[in-house]
Write a protein that holds these residues in place. Structure first.
Motif, PDB file in Angstrom:
ATOM      1  N   TYR A 180      24.764  21.231  10.593  1.00  0.00           N
ATOM      2  CA  TYR A 180      24.585  19.790  10.412  1.00  0.00           C
ATOM      3  C   TYR A 180      25.236  19.394   9.094  1.00  0.00           C
ATOM      4  O   TYR A 180      25.626  20.262   8.297  1.00  0.00           O
ATOM      5  N   GLN A 236      24.905  16.262   5.998  1.00  0.00           N
ATOM      6  CA  GLN A 236      24.212  15.080   5.493  1.00  0.00           C
ATOM      7  C   GLN A 236      25.118  14.324   4.524  1.00  0.00           C
ATOM      8  O   GLN A 236      25.964  14.925   3.858  1.00  0.00           O
ATOM      9  N   TYR A 258      24.951  11.463   1.324  1.00  0.00           N
ATOM     10  CA  TYR A 258      24.081  10.844   0.333  1.00  0.00           C
ATOM     11  C   TYR A 258      24.883   9.840  -0.497  1.00  0.00           C
ATOM     12  O   TYR A 258      26.095   9.970  -0.654  1.00  0.00           O
ATOM     13  N   GLY A 310      14.724  23.121   6.537  1.00  0.00           N
ATOM     14  CA  GLY A 310      15.930  23.160   7.349  1.00  0.00           C
ATOM     15  C   GLY A 310      16.746  21.906   7.177  1.00  0.00           C
ATOM     16  O   GLY A 310      17.320  21.644   6.129  1.00  0.00           O
ATOM     17  N   GLN A 311      16.744  21.093   8.242  1.00  0.00           N
ATOM     18  CA  GLN A 311      17.597  19.923   8.234  1.00  0.00           C
ATOM     19  C   GLN A 311      16.999  18.748   7.489  1.00  0.00           C
ATOM     20  O   GLN A 311      17.636  17.711   7.373  1.00  0.00           O
ATOM     21  N   GLY A 312      15.783  18.921   6.992  1.00  0.00           N
ATOM     22  CA  GLY A 312      15.084  17.807   6.365  1.00  0.00           C
ATOM     23  C   GLY A 312      15.883  17.152   5.250  1.00  0.00           C
ATOM     24  O   GLY A 312      16.447  17.826   4.404  1.00  0.00           O
ATOM     25  N   LEU A 313      15.894  15.828   5.280  1.00  0.00           N
ATOM     26  CA  LEU A 313      16.597  15.114   4.231  1.00  0.00           C
ATOM     27  C   LEU A 313      15.899  15.353   2.906  1.00  0.00           C
ATOM     28  O   LEU A 313      14.676  15.504   2.840  1.00  0.00           O
TER      29      LEU A 313
END
Lengths: 112, 113
Positions: free
Chosen positions: A32, A34, A36, B98-101
């Motif tokens: 994945y 992300q 920011y 894990g994927q947690g923001l």
């Protein structure tokens, strides 16, 4: 070791245009990615997450794509506004321990 | 109500001193982190704790010692400070490891003189 490159350190665009920021990674296969936003003197703020099985993700004026073949993510801000001016960080991740590696960021300036 | 708060915001100290930075989160998250952002703006993971257990120690000199008295707190103690330790240190937390923001604090700017 993992390497993350964000297209340029600075990007200047005119208000109303679409800003496109690039994140390339090597020696890594993230599950994945992300994105920011970081304002001066502040901590990063989470914007979007996209998984490896997702091609595109949208949130209001933001759009993120994830191409695991090209090892690249694109971050778009449509109808950009001066308030969008900030540094944007990409962070590919994927280990079970939750290691998230951050790029250096692209400083976006939107001028009126 | 600050979600992740760290103190102090600024810290100026001399080489060789020992200092601590404190972090608290009121989000009920299970995982907490320390990141270091250097002058070139790279944000690097240093440590991660999950429910008070150390799960990531990213080849940080052993002068840096994290301590998590409970899952809402993660402090960072630095011994024998060196000039190269000057940076902004960010505490963060996430619901899972894990994927947690990540929710970040506002940072502690450490200057070693």
């Amino acid at each position: 070791s993992q390497k993350i490159e964000q297209n340029s350190e600075a990007l200047n665009i005119q208000e109303g245009k679409t800003a496109t920021l690039t994140c390339n990674y090597t020696n890594y296969s993230p599950a994945y990615l992300q994105w920011y936003r970081q304002d001066p003197g502040r901590g990063p703020v989470f914007l979007l997450l996209i998984r490896e099985n997702e091609k595109e993700k949208r949130k209001e004026r933001l759009k993120v794509t994830f191409d695991t073949t090209l090892k690249q993510s694109l971050f778009h801000i449509t109808a950009s506004q001066p308030a969008d001016s900030a540094t944007y960080l990409c962070a590919p991740g994927g280990s079970t321990l939750g290691r998230l590696y951050f790029g250096r960021g692209t400083q976006l300036t939107v001028w009126p | 109500d600050t979600a992740v708060s760290q103190t102090p915001k600024y810290l100026v100290t001399q080489m060789g001193n020992d200092k601590s930075i404190k972090c608290e989160q009121n989000l009920g998250h299970d995982t907490m982190y320390w990141y270091k952002q250097d002058s070139k703006k790279f944000l690097k993971i240093m440590f991660s704790y999950n429910n008070k257990e150390l799960i990531i120690n990213e080849t940080v000199p052993n002068r840096f010692s994290p301590k998590s008295p409970d899952k809402a707190h993660l402090n960072l103690h630095i011994n024998s400070l060196e000039l190269g330790d000057s940076a902004v240190y960010f505490c963060a937390s996430s619901q899972d490891r894990g994927q947690g923001l990540r929710t970040f604090g506002s940072g502690t700017r450490l200057t070693v003189v």
